[in-house]
Enzyme design. Structure first.
Site, PDB file in Angstrom:
ATOM      1  CE  LYS A  66      -5.366   1.505   8.383  1.00 49.49           C
ATOM      2  NZ  LYS A  66      -4.998   2.640   7.508  1.00 49.49           N
ATOM      3  CD  GLU A  68      -2.103   1.357   2.985  1.00 53.62           C
ATOM      4  OE1 GLU A  68      -2.241   2.476   3.516  1.00 53.62           O
ATOM      5  OE2 GLU A  68      -2.344   0.292   3.595  1.00 53.62           O
TER       6      GLU A  68
END
Length: 207
Positions: free
Chosen positions: A128, A43
């Site tokens: 998350k 990411e």
């Protein structure tokens, strides 16, 4: 760009590397070094310098099938810019309106039970758990009692030992930033970065 089954990739690889840096060239080098070391999900946070440029250049180097995503996505405009640059998935720090359903699978940030429920109901591919360091592995266990089928990815303060513990307690993967990247985003040693990647890959491979 090849469509990505984000949840399947998280379950398979169990490690998401998170980059947020002040030097685009160093960030690109770090992405390519991690990929070469075997880290399959990376990411690039949009709060880093020229993050879209880093994503675009990394996609060109890594090809259409690599698990490259954009982080700190806060709006549909962010989502469009990130996917146009080559992001195959999006990561948010919170339940950002309009990002889920914007064209790429989303790892949505949540901390409280209400936020976990809302993110799942909105269609997030996974949750998350952020910042995971506030509650640690015990908090993940507590959340899994009412949400046993929810795929959690703890992020925030996750070192190699914590990674193993989170996975033991039912996380599908962990997201790791500075404990993995170290000084690589400021031009630090590529060899040291590869060594840290090896350590984390071994930690997440532990049953």
């Amino acid at each position: 760009m090849t469509p990505l089954d984000l949840l399947a990739e998280l379950r398979t690889h169990r490690l998401l590397a998170i980059l947020r840096g002040p030097d685009p060239d160093a960030a690109l080098t770090a992405v390519l070094t991690l990929a070469a070391a075997g880290v399959a999900l990376i990411e690039v946070s949009l709060t880093g310098a020229d993050a879209l440029g880093v994503i675009r250049r990394a996609r060109a180097e890594l090809g259409p099938g690599f698990g490259l995503g954009a982080g700190t996505v806060l709006s549909p405009a962010d989502a469009r810019a990130a996917t146009d640059a080559g992001a195959a998935f999006l990561v948010t720090p919170a339940l950002a309106p309009g990002v889920i359903g914007a064209g790429a699978p989303v790892l949505a940030g949540a901390l409280t039970p209400t936020e976990v429920y809302q993110a799942g109901a909105a269609g997030a591919a996974a949750i998350k758990l952020f910042p995971a360091s506030l509650g640690g592995p015990a908090y993940l266990s507590a959340l899994r009692d009412p949400f046993p089928g929810t795929p959690f990815v703890p992020v925030g303060g996750v070192d190699a030992a914590a990674a193993t513990e989170y996975l033991r307690r039912g996380a599908v993967a962990v997201g790791v930033g500075s404990p993995l990247l170290g000084d690589a985003l400021r031009g630090g040693s590529r060899t040291a970065l590869r060594d840290r990647a090896t350590t984390f890959l071994a930690a997440v491979a532990t049953p």
